[in-house]
Design a protein around this motif. Structure first.
Motif, PDB file in Angstrom:
ATOM      1  N   LEU A   1       0.830  -1.205   0.000  1.00  0.00           N
ATOM      2  CA  LEU A   1       0.000   0.000   0.000  1.00  0.00           C
ATOM      3  C   LEU A   1       0.866   1.257   0.000  1.00  0.00           C
TER       4      LEU A   1
ATOM      5  N   HIS B   1       2.366   1.699  -3.402  1.00  0.00           N
ATOM      6  CA  HIS B   1       1.294   2.070  -4.327  1.00  0.00           C
ATOM      7  C   HIS B   1       0.916   3.545  -4.167  1.00  0.00           C
ATOM      8  N   GLN B   2       0.787   4.006  -2.927  1.00  0.00           N
ATOM      9  CA  GLN B   2       0.442   5.407  -2.690  1.00  0.00           C
ATOM     10  C   GLN B   2       1.560   6.342  -3.163  1.00  0.00           C
TER      11      GLN B   2
ATOM     12  N   GLN C   1       1.223   6.501  -6.862  1.00  0.00           N
ATOM     13  CA  GLN C   1       0.018   7.259  -7.183  1.00  0.00           C
ATOM     14  C   GLN C   1       0.302   8.758  -7.079  1.00  0.00           C
TER      15      GLN C   1
ATOM     16  N   GLU D   1      -6.767   4.662  -7.851  1.00  0.00           N
ATOM     17  CA  GLU D   1      -7.584   4.943  -6.671  1.00  0.00           C
ATOM     18  C   GLU D   1      -8.401   3.721  -6.270  1.00  0.00           C
TER      19      GLU D   1
ATOM     20  N   ARG E   1      -7.533   0.636  -6.797  1.00  0.00           N
ATOM     21  CA  ARG E   1      -6.571  -0.314  -6.216  1.00  0.00           C
ATOM     22  C   ARG E   1      -6.189   0.112  -4.799  1.00  0.00           C
ATOM     23  N   THR E   2      -6.047   1.407  -4.560  1.00  0.00           N
ATOM     24  CA  THR E   2      -5.737   1.913  -3.221  1.00  0.00           C
ATOM     25  C   THR E   2      -6.843   1.534  -2.253  1.00  0.00           C
TER      26      THR E   2
ATOM     27  N   ARG F   1      -6.265  -0.814   1.016  1.00  0.00           N
ATOM     28  CA  ARG F   1      -6.617  -0.341   2.360  1.00  0.00           C
ATOM     29  C   ARG F   1      -7.608  -1.280   3.031  1.00  0.00           C
TER      30      ARG F   1
END
Length: 176
Positions: A95, A98-99, A102, A124, A126-127, A131
């Protein structure tokens, strides 16, 4: 010669142990539709964990064959899942990466690319999925995993850093 063109690795300097690994061709053969995309890349150039693992494994296999190496105890190479576990790459870490990606992709020059909005919408989504997967049980298991890894490798500064970031992110500042 023409026979060499179909191989993804080949010697490039006779007698010098230099090899060319055509990983583009390799990735094309691994991709379901022959076009490697989000399953191997964060965007258009940076590998995700799966892409990095595929490249590292291919390098290892190439060197093993080229140098006639035999793995210790005739064991196979570690799986991607085992590499993730040993490196402390958890759902939480996925995560965070990924963020970070992003955020990078939501700034220039990426904002001017075709299909930018579609990419950001997919990121978004996928986020949200990542989460949702981070419940208290997963976080507890991740903390336990870091503690075990740090016991086995107390001088691994990357493990200490990732563990500290995790502790910080869940509000355990005194332990971070």
């Amino acid at each position: 010669g023409p026979a060499d063109q179909d191989r993804t690795e080949r010697p490039i300097a006779e007698g010098r142990n230099l090899y060319l690994l055509d990983f583009e061709q390799e990735l094309e053969s691994l991709a379901e539709d022959g076009i490697p995309g989000a399953e191997y890349f964060h965007e258009h150039v940076h590998f995700n964990f799966r892409g990095n693992y595929a490249l590292a494994l291919r390098f290892a296999q190439t060197f093993e064959a080229a140098w006639n190496l035999t793995p210790k105890d005739n064991r196979d190479w570690l799986t991607q899942t085992e590499c993730e576990r040993r490196l402390g790459f958890s759902a939480w870490h996925q995560l965070m990466v990924h963020q970070e990606m992003q955020g990078r992709l939501n700034s220039a020059p990426f904002t001017q690319q075709c299909f930018h909005q579609e990419r950001m919408t997919a990121l978004e989504q996928r986020t949200i999925q990542l989460r949702a997967a981070l419940n208290s049980t997963v976080l507890t298991e991740t903390l336990t995993s870091y503690q075990q890894l740090l016991t086995a490798r107390p001088n691994d500064w990357m493990l200490h850093e990732m563990h500290g970031h995790l502790l910080e992110s869940i509000g355990k500042l005194d332990e971070a």
